[in-house]
Design a protein around this motif. Structure first.
Motif, short mmCIF file in Angstrom:
data_model
loop_
_atom_site.label_atom_id
_atom_site.label_comp_id
_atom_site.label_asym_id
_atom_site.label_seq_id
_atom_site.Cartn_x
_atom_site.Cartn_y
_atom_site.Cartn_z
N TYR A 116 0.84 -1.21 0.00
CA TYR A 116 0.00 0.00 0.00
C TYR A 116 0.87 1.26 0.00
N LYS A 117 0.58 2.16 -0.93
CA LYS A 117 1.29 3.44 -1.09
C LYS A 117 2.79 3.26 -1.33
N ARG A 118 3.13 2.17 -2.00
CA ARG A 118 4.52 1.90 -2.38
C ARG A 118 4.60 1.89 -3.91
N PRO A 119 5.79 2.09 -4.46
CA PRO A 119 5.91 2.13 -5.93
C PRO A 119 5.93 0.72 -6.55
N VAL A 120 4.89 -0.03 -6.24
CA VAL A 120 4.75 -1.39 -6.77
C VAL A 120 3.42 -1.45 -7.51
N SER A 121 3.47 -1.82 -8.77
CA SER A 121 2.24 -1.84 -9.57
C SER A 121 1.42 -3.09 -9.28
N VAL A 122 0.14 -3.00 -9.58
CA VAL A 122 -0.75 -4.14 -9.42
C VAL A 122 -0.26 -5.29 -10.31
N HIS A 123 0.24 -4.94 -11.48
CA HIS A 123 0.75 -5.96 -12.40
C HIS A 123 1.93 -6.72 -11.77
N GLN A 124 2.83 -6.02 -11.10
CA GLN A 124 3.97 -6.66 -10.44
C GLN A 124 3.48 -7.61 -9.34
N ILE A 125 2.47 -7.18 -8.60
CA ILE A 125 1.92 -8.01 -7.53
C ILE A 125 1.25 -9.24 -8.12
N GLU A 126 0.49 -9.05 -9.20
CA GLU A 126 -0.17 -10.18 -9.85
C GLU A 126 0.85 -11.20 -10.36
N LEU A 127 1.96 -10.70 -10.93
CA LEU A 127 3.01 -11.61 -11.40
C LEU A 127 3.64 -12.38 -10.25
N LEU A 128 3.83 -11.71 -9.12
CA LEU A 128 4.38 -12.36 -7.93
C LEU A 128 3.44 -13.48 -7.46
N VAL A 129 2.16 -13.18 -7.40
CA VAL A 129 1.16 -14.17 -6.98
C VAL A 129 1.11 -15.33 -7.97
N GLU A 130 1.15 -15.04 -9.27
CA GLU A 130 1.16 -16.09 -10.30
C GLU A 130 2.37 -16.99 -10.13
N MET A 180 7.59 -18.13 0.71
CA MET A 180 7.69 -17.84 -0.72
C MET A 180 7.42 -16.36 -1.00
N VAL A 181 6.45 -15.80 -0.29
CA VAL A 181 6.14 -14.37 -0.44
C VAL A 181 7.34 -13.54 0.01
N ILE A 182 7.86 -13.87 1.20
CA ILE A 182 9.01 -13.15 1.76
C ILE A 182 10.20 -13.17 0.79
N GLU A 183 10.51 -14.35 0.24
CA GLU A 183 11.65 -14.50 -0.68
C GLU A 183 11.52 -13.60 -1.90
N ARG A 184 10.29 -13.46 -2.39
CA ARG A 184 10.08 -12.68 -3.61
C ARG A 184 9.89 -11.19 -3.32
N LEU A 185 9.24 -10.88 -2.22
CA LEU A 185 8.90 -9.50 -1.89
C LEU A 185 10.14 -8.67 -1.56
N ILE A 186 11.14 -9.26 -0.96
CA ILE A 186 12.34 -8.51 -0.60
C ILE A 186 13.04 -7.96 -1.85
#
Length: 153
Positions: free
Chosen positions: A75-89, A111-117
């Protein structure tokens, strides 16, 4: 494929196109009886994945729940919805690709932690603080210190 307008059993495909990641095929169809056109989507049918929670209860894997959790941390970070969707995929594909029918929620969190960092450090710390249930400022500081040491090394 049965026509949704006249229920005639014989329709034909007049156009097929793969969607973005080739996991869905969009087909335009034509009914030979009434002449109307309609669209169908063909997807791979996967085995439902069960998530084993920390308290040992089980629930079906919910991609939307994972997406919402990551979106809150971004939230309120420079991360696009598309980037988040790709991470989830990516996470969903890794889970499905493992061939396991059950996965522990801790494994999904890891898995989330590994990718989100790699995506956004602030979002990573936000997610980690909830996921790892930081109890006080010292726990929070310890996680930041660990992250900073990994960046140096």
């Amino acid at each position: 494929m049965k026509c949704p307008f006249c229920n005639h059993d014989d329709t034909r495909v007049i156009d097929s196109r793969s969607q973005e990641d080739n996991s869905v095929i969009r087909r335009r169809r034509l009914c030979d009886k009434c002449g109307k056109r309609f669209t169908t989507y063909e997807r791979i049918d996967t085995i439902p994945i069960t998530v084993i929670k920390k308290n040992s209860t089980r629930e079906l894997f919910d991609k939307t729940k994972l997406l919402n959790g990551i979106m809150k941390s971004c939230y309120k970070r420079p991360v696009s919805v598309h980037q988040i969707e790709l991470l989830v995929e990516d996470i969903e594909n890794a889970i499905i690709g493992s061939g396991e029918k059950e996965v522990e929620s801790q494994k999904i969190g890891d898995m989330v932690i590994e990718r989100l960092i790699h995506l956004d450090e602030v979002s990573y710390v936000r997610f980690a603080s909830v996921y790892r249930q930081f109890k006080d400022i010292n726990t929070f500081y310890g996680e930041l210190e660990k992250m900073m040491n990994e960046k140096k090394g």
